[in-house]
Design a protein around this motif. Structure first.
Motif, short mmCIF file in Angstrom:
data_model
loop_
_atom_site.label_atom_id
_atom_site.label_comp_id
_atom_site.label_asym_id
_atom_site.label_seq_id
_atom_site.Cartn_x
_atom_site.Cartn_y
_atom_site.Cartn_z
N ASN A 174 2.13 -0.89 -10.82
CA ASN A 174 1.99 -1.48 -12.16
C ASN A 174 3.30 -1.43 -12.93
O ASN A 174 3.65 -2.39 -13.64
N HIS A 229 0.82 -1.22 0.00
CA HIS A 229 0.00 0.00 0.00
C HIS A 229 0.85 1.27 0.00
O HIS A 229 0.34 2.36 -0.24
N THR A 270 2.25 3.97 -5.07
CA THR A 270 1.11 4.44 -5.85
C THR A 270 0.69 3.31 -6.79
O THR A 270 1.51 2.43 -7.12
N GLU A 271 -0.56 3.34 -7.24
CA GLU A 271 -1.05 2.27 -8.11
C GLU A 271 -0.23 2.21 -9.39
O GLU A 271 0.16 1.14 -9.85
#
Lengths: 330, 78
Positions: free
Chosen positions: A196, A188, A191-192
């Protein structure tokens, strides 16, 4: 004494399946970087699978035998010579008293495992012969094998030449190597987009890669979710208040170059870990050469468990095959 | 023509440090045991030595670039 080390190559060490049970005290399990190959090498020479072998990195040693034994070399493709005559890898063959085992240049992989019928019989430390040089445990007086050493070998009555493992059952990483990763407790913090990127970028093995950990470079730096760093964590967003590390855990100091901890890992520290390479793929890391390309692949716990089961199944198939009569030699 | 091969994978260097001259230049005499380059692997620098006498022709691998085991590093004549 049955093994005389004429030259030790680059880095040759005695390894078995390690000394589990002391990681909470900071003493790593250690043992073969490629456990699959060590087990199969032992099976080929009729040893129990956890017997001590030689782990050879990149450059083969030169060894004179003072007793006739059965030998097998698995893992990396390191072409074998007995008194200058070629022998097959992943196969058992006889080396007679007075003969010399040597190797040509590495063709694939990084670590070869030399199993000798009876196994290497140096004293154990905390239940294992595995060499952990940082803690001066196991091996030859706590160190790697050196030119001039004479290594004791145990007795064996169970070995035969001419056994071989089917090519489909030999395990080396693909190019690029696929390393499956289970995201972890601190995922968590990324960042997303950055999470990725970690899985879509291609990485390669950095020069700083050894038994303690493998460093990778070439992917984009990580981006962290903003937070006020907790007391004691330090200012860098890749820092945490200290946590435990598991084998295979991936730390990324400064968010730049991921390090996968391996068999001689430290047990804890102050870097966040984004996840861990699954146990079924740890052996592949031990077979990566410097600059080898790598892709990390996201997997969930169910996938990790079934990968582990598949690897166990592969070992079971080899066990069954090697219990059959030896194949005739050409 | 004799080729000198890398015994192991790593990063190839033709000089001791970035400011130094290369170990050998075209036309230099080479004797058995002369260092012609370095291969770095696992934080260790391995000296690559000539195993025959001859005259240096050229480096076949690039300075600071990755090399594989068995790759041609340099050529000698004679």
């Amino acid at each position: 004494m049955t093994l005389k080390i004429i030259s030790h190559g680059l880095s040759t060490s005695i390894q078995d399946l390690g000394r589990p049970g002391y990681f909470h005290l900071g003493i790593p399990m250690g043992g073969a970087m490629d456990r699959f190959s060590l087990r199969v090498a032992n099976m080929l020479v009729g040893n129990p699978e956890d017997v001590a072998c030689l782990e050879v990195v990149f450059l083969g040693p030169k060894i004179e035998f003072t007793k006739s034994v059965i030998v097998a070399v698995t893992g990396a493709e390191l072409p074998i010579l007995v008194d200058g005559e070629p022998r097959d890898t992943w196969s058992s063959f006889e080396v007679k008293a007075g003969q010399v085992l040597s190797f040509e240049f590495l063709q694939a992989g990084a670590r070869a495992y030399i199993a000798i019928s009876g196994g290497i019989d140096t004293p154990t430390a905390l239940g294992s012969r595995s060499t952990y040089p940082i803690g001066a445990l196991g091996g030859v007086d706590g160190r790697n094998v050196q030119t001039g050493d004479e290594l004791p070998v145990g007795d064996s009555s169970n070995s035969k030449a001419g056994l071989s493992v089917d090519e489909k059952l030999r395990r080396l990483p693909d190019t690029p190597a696929r390393l499956r990763v289970l995201p972890g407790l601190y995922w968590h913090r990324l960042t997303e987009a950055s999470g990725n990127n970690f899985f879509s970028d291609e990485w390669s093995v950095a020069p700083e890669a050894d038994r303690m950990g493998y460093r990778f470079k070439g992917g984009r730096p990580l981006e962290f979710v903003d937070r006020e760093q907790p007391f004691g964590a330090g200012a860098d967003p890749s820092n945490i208040v200290d946590g435990c590390y598991c084998y295979g855990s991936i730390q990324v100091p400064g968010g730049k170059e991921p390090i996968v901890l391996h068999r001689d890992a430290v047990s804890g520290g102050g870097y966040f870990t984004l996840g861990a390479v699954i146990s079924a793929d740890m052996d592949f890391i031990g077979q990566l050469q410097p600059h080898a390309p790598v892709k990390f692949e996201k997997i969930d716990m169910a996938g990790a468990n079934s990968a582990r089961a598949e690897r166990k199944q592969m070992l079971e198939i080899i066990r069954k095959e090697l219990r059959q009569e030896p194949k005739t030699q050409p | 023509m004799t080729t000198i091969l890398s015994p192991l994978p790593g990063t190839f260097y033709i000089r001791v440090n970035p400011e130094s001259e290369p170990f050998k230049k075209a036309g230099d005499a080479v004797s058995v045991g002369d260092t012609i380059g370095l291969v770095e692997v696992m934080k260790t620098f391995i000296e690559i030595k000539a195993e025959v006498d001859g005259t240096f022709v050229e480096y076949s691998a690039k300075d600071t670039e990755p090399v594989t085991a068995g790759q041609n590093l340099a050529e000698l004549e004679g």
